[in-house]
Design an enzyme around this catalytic site. Structure first.
Site, mmCIF file in Angstrom:
data_model
loop_
_atom_site.group_PDB
_atom_site.id
_atom_site.type_symbol
_atom_site.label_atom_id
_atom_site.label_comp_id
_atom_site.label_asym_id
_atom_site.label_seq_id
_atom_site.Cartn_x
_atom_site.Cartn_y
_atom_site.Cartn_z
ATOM 1 N N ASP A 173 0.090 -0.057 -5.396
ATOM 2 C CA ASP A 173 -1.031 0.724 -4.862
ATOM 3 C C ASP A 173 -2.190 0.645 -5.846
ATOM 4 O OD1 ASP A 173 -1.182 2.825 -2.412
ATOM 5 O OD2 ASP A 173 -2.600 3.386 -3.977
ATOM 6 N N CYS A 200 -1.871 3.809 10.968
ATOM 7 C CA CYS A 200 -1.713 5.061 11.726
ATOM 8 C C CYS A 200 -2.993 5.298 12.537
ATOM 9 C CB CYS A 200 -1.389 6.244 10.816
ATOM 10 S SG CYS A 200 -2.542 6.505 9.460
ATOM 11 N N CYS A 242 0.872 -1.180 0.000
ATOM 12 C CA CYS A 242 0.000 0.000 0.000
ATOM 13 C C CYS A 242 0.905 1.226 0.000
ATOM 14 C CB CYS A 242 -0.918 0.014 1.216
ATOM 15 S SG CYS A 242 -1.849 -1.524 1.479
ATOM 16 N N ALA A 243 1.713 1.338 -1.055
ATOM 17 C CA ALA A 243 2.841 2.279 -1.057
ATOM 18 C C ALA A 243 2.426 3.743 -1.062
ATOM 19 C CB ALA A 243 3.746 1.989 -2.254
ATOM 20 N N GLY A 293 4.790 6.874 -1.318
ATOM 21 C CA GLY A 293 6.087 6.218 -1.153
ATOM 22 C C GLY A 293 7.003 6.653 -0.039
ATOM 23 N N GLY A 294 6.492 7.285 1.011
ATOM 24 C CA GLY A 294 7.361 7.681 2.118
ATOM 25 C C GLY A 294 8.129 6.513 2.707
ATOM 26 N N LYS A 295 7.428 5.417 2.969
ATOM 27 C CA LYS A 295 8.082 4.243 3.571
ATOM 28 C C LYS A 295 8.889 3.474 2.520
ATOM 29 C CE LYS A 295 4.536 3.985 7.137
ATOM 30 N NZ LYS A 295 3.672 5.036 6.570
#
Length: 404
Positions: free
Chosen positions: A256, A354, A232-233, A236-238
């Site tokens: 995604d 989150c 679930c990109a 793309g932070g992670k």
């Protein structure tokens, strides 16, 4: 503080779009800040922070101002007057503020602040869910912390620089930062600043990413040369953090359902100097099935209620509905069931959200482990991060290992 008419008008216009037309606050504020090129950094900060403040405290301010949705412009000016009065700002002699009952406002604030759902300005149903799932003491502390403005946290791109070098570069550009204990790549801004205009950002030396969010890639336990799937990109932070931990070696498949988000990831990857990422749109079950039993590591940064990041998205609490929470729990379990099949024997999986609600977090993991798909997995460890204890976003992450 002296109020300026054009800045106040910008705030009222922004609130009209957010409250009455359902626009996202961050997008509205981006547009507002382009409104007048003559505005300095203080002017822009006033517009952004005042708009966010009134969005955050919408229910409380509306109760004090005795106005109901949908808000007309007079209603919004009354809410603005409540905001200014509670901030101790003298109201100018404008027609919008005629007959503002300053003493009554302060009295109403004291009276309503005794009731948590009004004091913390949240819908009844969110207060009920939080109370039921976390208990009175923890929920009261957590929702209070979620109403504080979030710090700006940077993640050093270790493919290009070190945390120490980045701190010195930013210092030379007039931005002061400090290290955060327990976060290897993080820098916290001492004062808020627009970091996106810096040369350091344009050169890809850092990304803006909350400290709690930075824990997720570390939790995944990646090594250079692995095949890793970020299911679930999003933008793309992670993914980018994983790439830096892998030293650009190996393969990352960033997936995604939204192609538009993956396009943003492509631009960010180029700026970050990341070149081991393959982008895949999930437009059917085919891309997932092709990866069954292939990945050393799988990250499921699952869609969720976002109740751990209300500090960043204060308008989310007004958009959320109880039905969404019911639907998202079903989606979370479905995603776990399907995407876990990409993990190869002895590979590892991280499930993260989150959210601070157990029903989206540890309960989902327990349900998964009892299922047929989860029978081959064992829970190695999990981590619950609360804003009121960490000072950063609320997060949950669980590390699971597939048996050989």
């Amino acid at each position: 503080m002296r109020l300026h008419r054009n800045l106040c008008f910008a705030v009222i216009d922004g609130l009209t779009l957010i409250f009455n037309e359902g626009k996202y606050a961050d997008k509205v504020i981006q547009q507002l800040l382009k409104r007048d090129k003559r505005w300095g950094s203080r002017d822009r900060a006033f517009v952004a922070e005042t708009t966010y403040d009134i969005v955050r405290w919408k229910r409380l301010y509306a109760e004090i101002a005795e106005v109901k949705e949908p808000f007309d412009r007079d209603n919004l000016w009354r809410m603005f007057a409540v905001w200014a009065t509670l901030k101790g700002i003298k109201l100018p002699d404008w027609k919008y503020f005629e007959n503002t009952p300053t003493r009554k406002i302060k009295g109403r604030f004291d009276e309503l602040s005794k009731i948590r759902k009004l004091r913390e300005s949240i819908p009844d149903w969110i207060d009920e869910v939080g109370l039921e799932e976390l208990g009175e003491t923890m929920w009261t502390k957590e929702i209070a912390k979620q109403n504080e403005q979030a710090d700006v946290i940077l993640r050093t791109n270790t493919l290009k620089t070190t945390k120490e070098k980045l701190q010195n570069i930013l210092h030379d550009q007039g931005i002061e930062t400090e290290f955060i204990k327990g976060h290897d790549s993080a820098l916290k801004l001492i004062e808020r600043a627009n970091v996106f205009v810096t040369d350091a950002f344009k050169k890809g030396l850092f990304e803006v990413q909350d400290a709690s969010s930075q824990l997720v890639a570390d939790f995944l336990d990646v090594k250079p040369g692995m095949k890793v799937v970020d299911t679930c990109a999003g933008a793309g932070g992670k993914t980018l953090h994983i790439a830096s931990l892998m030293e650009n070696k190996g393969q990352i498949v960033a997936m995604d359902i939204y192609e538009s988000k993956l396009k943003k990831l492509k631009i960010r990857a180029r700026r970050n100097g990341v070149h081991n990422v393959e982008l895949k749109v999930i437009d059917s079950t085919k891309p997932i099935k092709k990866l069954y039993n292939k990945a050393d590591r799988v990250l499921i940064d699952a869609p969720c209620s976002g109740l751990g990041v209300l500090r960043r998205n204060p308008d989310a609490k007004w958009k959320l509905e109880p039905e969404f929470l019911d639907r998202i729990r079903v989606t979370q379990q479905d995603v776990l069931q399907q995407y876990s099949r990409m993990v190869k024997p002895e590979g590892k999986l991280v499930y993260a959200t989150c959210s601070v609600l157990p029903s989206e977090n540890q309960n989902q993991v327990k349900t998964f482990l009892k299922s047929e798909a989860g029978a081959n997995f064992s829970l190695i460890k999990d981590k619950k991060v609360f804003a009121h204890t960490s000072g950063f976003d609320g997060f949950y992450m669980a590390l699971l290992e597939r048996k050989s």
